[in-house]
Each structure stands twice: as C-alpha cells, then as structure tokens.
Scaffold this active site. Structure first.
Site, PDB file in Angstrom:
ATOM      1  N   CYS A 165      16.827  27.908  -6.828  1.00 46.25           N
ATOM      2  CA  CYS A 165      16.048  26.708  -6.490  1.00 46.25           C
ATOM      3  C   CYS A 165      14.563  26.849  -6.809  1.00 46.25           C
ATOM      4  O   CYS A 165      13.856  25.849  -6.940  1.00 46.25           O
ATOM      5  CB  CYS A 165      16.238  26.349  -5.023  1.00 46.25           C
ATOM      6  SG  CYS A 165      17.936  25.908  -4.641  1.00 46.25           S
ATOM      7  N   HIS A 210      10.096  21.331  -3.721  1.00 45.75           N
ATOM      8  CA  HIS A 210      11.538  21.427  -3.951  1.00 45.75           C
ATOM      9  C   HIS A 210      12.226  20.614  -2.859  1.00 45.75           C
ATOM     10  O   HIS A 210      11.839  20.667  -1.687  1.00 45.75           O
ATOM     11  CB  HIS A 210      11.968  22.893  -3.900  1.00 45.75           C
ATOM     12  CG  HIS A 210      13.449  23.071  -3.827  1.00 45.75           C
ATOM     13  ND1 HIS A 210      14.313  22.435  -4.693  1.00 45.75           N
ATOM     14  CD2 HIS A 210      14.224  23.797  -2.973  1.00 45.75           C
ATOM     15  CE1 HIS A 210      15.544  22.773  -4.382  1.00 45.75           C
ATOM     16  NE2 HIS A 210      15.527  23.586  -3.347  1.00 45.75           N
ATOM     17  N   ASN A 218      19.932  18.169  -2.951  1.00 49.49           N
ATOM     18  CA  ASN A 218      19.257  19.362  -3.462  1.00 49.49           C
ATOM     19  C   ASN A 218      19.789  19.657  -4.870  1.00 49.49           C
ATOM     20  O   ASN A 218      20.936  20.078  -5.020  1.00 49.49           O
ATOM     21  CB  ASN A 218      19.526  20.533  -2.506  1.00 49.49           C
ATOM     22  CG  ASN A 218      18.854  21.823  -2.948  1.00 49.49           C
ATOM     23  OD1 ASN A 218      18.387  21.941  -4.082  1.00 49.49           O
ATOM     24  ND2 ASN A 218      18.830  22.799  -2.063  1.00 49.49           N
TER      25      ASN A 218
HETATM   26  O1  UT7 Z   1      17.417  25.079  -1.845  1.00 49.32           O
HETATM   27  C1  UT7 Z   1      17.692  26.374  -1.438  1.00 49.32           C
HETATM   28  C2  UT7 Z   1      17.255  26.596  -0.085  1.00 49.32           C
HETATM   29  N1  UT7 Z   1      18.136  25.976   0.848  1.00 49.32           N
HETATM   30  C3  UT7 Z   1      17.652  25.446   1.923  1.00 49.32           C
HETATM   31  O2  UT7 Z   1      16.465  25.405   2.060  1.00 49.32           O
HETATM   32  C4  UT7 Z   1      18.607  24.963   2.982  1.00 49.32           C
HETATM   33  C5  UT7 Z   1      18.066  25.378   4.308  1.00 49.32           C
HETATM   34  N2  UT7 Z   1      18.897  25.019   5.407  1.00 49.32           N
HETATM   35  C6  UT7 Z   1      19.088  23.758   5.846  1.00 49.32           C
HETATM   36  O3  UT7 Z   1      18.656  22.818   5.232  1.00 49.32           O
HETATM   37  C7  UT7 Z   1      19.804  23.561   7.163  1.00 49.32           C
HETATM   38  O4  UT7 Z   1      19.917  24.795   7.828  1.00 49.32           O
HETATM   39  C8  UT7 Z   1      21.221  22.927   7.039  1.00 49.32           C
HETATM   40  C9  UT7 Z   1      21.077  21.472   6.649  1.00 49.32           C
HETATM   41  C10 UT7 Z   1      22.017  23.675   6.010  1.00 49.32           C
HETATM   42  C11 UT7 Z   1      21.944  22.979   8.385  1.00 49.32           C
HETATM   43  O5  UT7 Z   1      21.167  22.363   9.386  1.00 49.32           O
HETATM   44  P1  UT7 Z   1      20.917  23.122  10.791  1.00 49.32           P
HETATM   45  O6  UT7 Z   1      20.184  22.187  11.642  1.00 49.32           O
HETATM   46  O7  UT7 Z   1      20.298  24.440  10.465  1.00 49.32           O
HETATM   47  O8  UT7 Z   1      22.392  23.281  11.359  1.00 49.32           O
HETATM   48  P2  UT7 Z   1      23.235  24.597  11.669  1.00 49.32           P
HETATM   49  O9  UT7 Z   1      23.596  25.326  10.431  1.00 49.32           O
HETATM   50  O10 UT7 Z   1      22.537  25.378  12.754  1.00 49.32           O
HETATM   51  O11 UT7 Z   1      24.559  23.963  12.284  1.00 49.32           O
HETATM   52  C12 UT7 Z   1      24.526  23.153  13.463  1.00 49.32           C
HETATM   53  C13 UT7 Z   1      25.928  22.623  13.730  1.00 49.32           C
HETATM   54  C14 UT7 Z   1      27.012  23.696  13.642  1.00 49.32           C
HETATM   55  O12 UT7 Z   1      27.974  23.420  14.632  1.00 49.32           O
HETATM   56  P3  UT7 Z   1      27.970  24.269  16.014  1.00 49.32           P
HETATM   57  O13 UT7 Z   1      28.140  25.698  15.609  1.00 49.32           O
HETATM   58  O14 UT7 Z   1      26.645  23.979  16.644  1.00 49.32           O
HETATM   59  O15 UT7 Z   1      29.118  23.690  16.739  1.00 49.32           O
HETATM   60  C15 UT7 Z   1      27.646  23.475  12.294  1.00 49.32           C
HETATM   61  O16 UT7 Z   1      28.984  23.884  12.229  1.00 49.32           O
HETATM   62  O17 UT7 Z   1      26.279  21.640  12.729  1.00 49.32           O
HETATM   63  C16 UT7 Z   1      27.561  21.964  12.169  1.00 49.32           C
HETATM   64  N3  UT7 Z   1      27.596  21.495  10.798  1.00 49.32           N
HETATM   65  C17 UT7 Z   1      27.988  20.264  10.439  1.00 49.32           C
HETATM   66  N4  UT7 Z   1      28.413  19.214  11.182  1.00 49.32           N
HETATM   67  C18 UT7 Z   1      28.711  18.082  10.515  1.00 49.32           C
HETATM   68  C19 UT7 Z   1      27.240  22.185   9.666  1.00 49.32           C
HETATM   69  N5  UT7 Z   1      27.408  21.398   8.591  1.00 49.32           N
HETATM   70  C20 UT7 Z   1      27.873  20.208   9.050  1.00 49.32           C
HETATM   71  C21 UT7 Z   1      28.210  19.004   8.414  1.00 49.32           C
HETATM   72  N6  UT7 Z   1      28.617  17.972   9.178  1.00 49.32           N
HETATM   73  N7  UT7 Z   1      28.111  18.840   7.071  1.00 49.32           N
END
Ligand code: UT7
Length: 325
Positions: free
Chosen positions: A115, A252, A282
């Site tokens: 990225c 980005h 992304n």
């Molecule tokens: O470009 C390269 C660099 N990449 C990035 O910069 C990405 C960086 N990360 C992010 O943008 C975020 O961390 C995400 C969008 C990937 C995730 O958001 P988050 O607020 O960090 O959520 P999380 O990973 O802590 O997950 C929270 C909850 C989890 O459920 P539990 O364990 O709390 O029950 C996940 O299983 O959300 C759940 N979850 C989803 N729920 C519905 C994860 N993906 C999904 C989904 N739909 N697609």
C-alpha cells in the site's frame, strides 16, 4: 553537474467498470453495509473483469496521465510501477505496460511496497530524475487485489478494491525561479519485524501458489496513525515546510478513521483532506494517484498547490511525500 527537480506534468486514473456494493458483499459473507461504513467509510469498490489484468488498468491510467500532461509515449524514458498484484511472477508488469504502450526505449521496472508502493515509486523516480538518469517518468500505481482476497474472510474481503492511477514526472533543471516546485521531499520507512501483521500466505519460493491476503487489521490500525504522522513530520522537516502550509492532504485510502486520525493528530482541517475511500475502497498502491486525479479533475487541486501524500502498508512499509502540483 546540474541539479534537477521533478515537476508533476499530469495525472490520470482508471477504475474497472464493475462496482460492488456493501450489500452485494453481505450476500457473500456475514457483514452489513452499516458495519462496513461505520468501521471503514467504504460504500463500494470496483472489481476488475475476468481477463482484465493489473497491466491493463495501469495502461489506461498511464494513457490518461499522458493525455493530461500533453505528452506522448515517445517522451517517456522511465516507467515505475508500484504493484503487489503483478500479472505474472515475472517479468515485471511495468515491462508489460511498456510493451502495451508501444515503448521500446528507456527502462521499466516494478516497485513492491504494497500500500505504500506509490510513495516508494515516486521517490524512486524522483531520485533517477534528480541524478539526470531519466527525463520523463510515468509513475503508476495499479492493483487487482480482488484476485488475492479470501472471499470467505469478512475481516479482509470487504476492504479492498481494484484500480490504477498514474502521474507524469518531468526533470527540469533547478533554477531560482522554480525553487520549491515539483516533488519537494520524500521520506520512506520500513520495519520487517511487523511482516506477519499484513501479508499474503503464498508465493513462488515458499508455497508455489499465489496465496491470499491475511491481515491483523486492528494491529495494523494501531501502527498506522503514529507511523504515518511521524513520517509526515519528517518529510515536512526535511522540506522546511510547516504543516499549515499544506493545501491538500492526499493520503492512502485504507480507512476513513485512519485518515481522520492522522489529520487530527497533525492539525490538518478535514476540509483539506481528499477522501475517496467511500467509492474506491482500499486500492493499495493505486489509491493515492486515484485520489489525486479525482481532486485535480474536480478542480480542488490546482497548479501550484502544496500537496501532502502518505501511506502505510504490508512490510510494514510507510512513507510521506510533499510536492507542489
Ligand atoms: O492499506 C494497508 C493498511 N491497512 C489498513 O490500514 C487497515 C487497518 N485496519 C482497519 O482498517 C480496521 O482495523 C478494520 C476495518 C480492518 C477492522 O476494524 P476494527 O474496528 O479494528 O475491528 P476489529 O478488527 O477489532 O473487529 C471488531 C469486530 C470483531 O468481532 P468481535 O471479535 O468483537 O466479536 C470482528 O470479528 O468486528 C468483527 N468484524 C466484522 N463484522 C462485520 C470484522 N470484520 C467484519 C465485517 N463485518 N466485515
């Protein structure tokens, strides 16, 4: 020996025709439009058609950037392609683009920083131009991440999209009158000890397969705001530029919350932030030139504006660049 600056002559981008909405994704994995929008800001992303490769996206973006710059391929003597999704393991997709554009002179190669790739590619081209080793460079970011997604993994498949963007850089002898124009400073960083936070679980030398993208999203998120802000501060310091002087922040496009977090930390008003994540998702190395093209074509970014670009990606790699458009 003469010193050169790299002026940005033109910008272009290309998105595949097919747009995929969050609702469509919620029929594939257990997710919802509300969750995706709230956590990322993404509303839709574009997906390349069968047989449409990274090089095809890159060629179209390059053609549009050359048209915007008012130049032909005969004037280009360097192509640097940032991609993590090449058409083939080798040759470099940059050479495939070179061939498709009908260019048989100069050089073409890929830069792989996921990225952060566009910032790395621009820094690479800028250094070649500064040394007088090339005169006109096409710097392209092009990706087909849809091909490496695990479409059963809701934590990653909702985040990414396909697309390409390109700029034309032209070396101009540095004079008193053009001081501070073009690419002003770039600042690149990496730390491979974080490689397991964001990677693809396959490759020619390890599994002999292509593999799928794996990410510990919340861990990457934690690194993003701090590391990106740090490299922006470095790039600004090297250029002797105050953040308040920046006209447009073109980051980005990984997640709207990261964009906001970096802008807030650096005191950049939200009106100066160019955000295309809602419409593109992304697109990895393509996201910065895609966003730049949108903001140039809709009239926000004008000639002479100071633009700040930044990215963080797999590696981890990260970096920032300041340029006067
Ligand atoms: O470009 C390269 C660099 N990449 C990035 O910069 C990405 C960086 N990360 C992010 O943008 C975020 O961390 C995400 C969008 C990937 C995730 O958001 P988050 O607020 O960090 O959520 P999380 O990973 O802590 O997950 C929270 C909850 C989890 O459920 P539990 O364990 O709390 O029950 C996940 O299983 O959300 C759940 N979850 C989803 N729920 C519905 C994860 N993906 C999904 C989904 N739909 N697609």
């Amino acid at each position: 020996m003469s010193a050169y600056i790299s002026k940005i002559l033109g910008v272009g981008s290309y998105l595949p025709a097919r747009a995929m909405t969050n609702d469509e994704l919620s029929s594939l994995v257990e997710t919802s439009d509300a969750w995706i929008q709230e956590r990322t800001g993404i509303k839709k992303r574009h997906i390349a058609a069968d047989g449409e490769c990274t090089s095809d996206l890159g060629v179209e973006a390059a053609r549009r950037a050359m048209a915007h710059a008012g130049i032909t391929i005969d004037e280009v003597d360097m192509i640097v392609l940032a991609t993590a999704t090449p058409d083939l393991t080798f040759p470099a997709s940059a050479t495939i683009i070179q061939h498709k554009l009908g260019m048989r002179h100069g050089m073409a190669f890929d830069v792989h920083a996921v990225c952060s790739g566009f910032v790395y590619a621009m820094a690479t081209a800028d250094n070649f131009l500064a040394r007088g080793q090339a005169k006109t460079a096409l710097v392209i970011g092009a990706e087909t991440f849809s091909r490496i997604l695990d479409w059963t993994d809701r934590t990653t498949c909702v985040l990414f999209g396909d697309g390409a963007g390109a700029i034309v850089l032209r070396a101009e002898e540095q004079t008193e009158s053009n001081a501070g124009e073009g690419v002003i400073s770039t600042h690149l960083r990496s730390d491979g000890s974080f490689c397991d936070l964001l990677y693809v679980d396959g490759g020619p030398s390890s599994t002999k397969t292509v593999g799928h993208l794996r990410m510990q999203g919340n861990q990457v998120f934690k690194h993003a705001v701090n590391k990106i802000s740090g490299s922006i501060e470095e790039a600004a310091k090297i250029a002797n530029v105050a953040i308040e002087e920046v006209d447009w922040f073109i980051p980005h496009q990984a997640n709207y919350r990261i964009l906001q977090g970096v802008a807030k930390k650096l005191g950049i008003p939200v009106e100066k932030v160019v955000s295309t994540v809602a419409d593109h998702g992304n697109t990895s190395a393509a996201s910065i030139p895609l966003a730049l093209d949108v903001a140039v074509k809709d009239g926000r970014v004008k000639k002479g504006d100071l633009i700040l670009m930044e990215a963080l990606g797999g590696g981890l790699t990260w970096g920032a660049a300041l340029a006067r458009f």
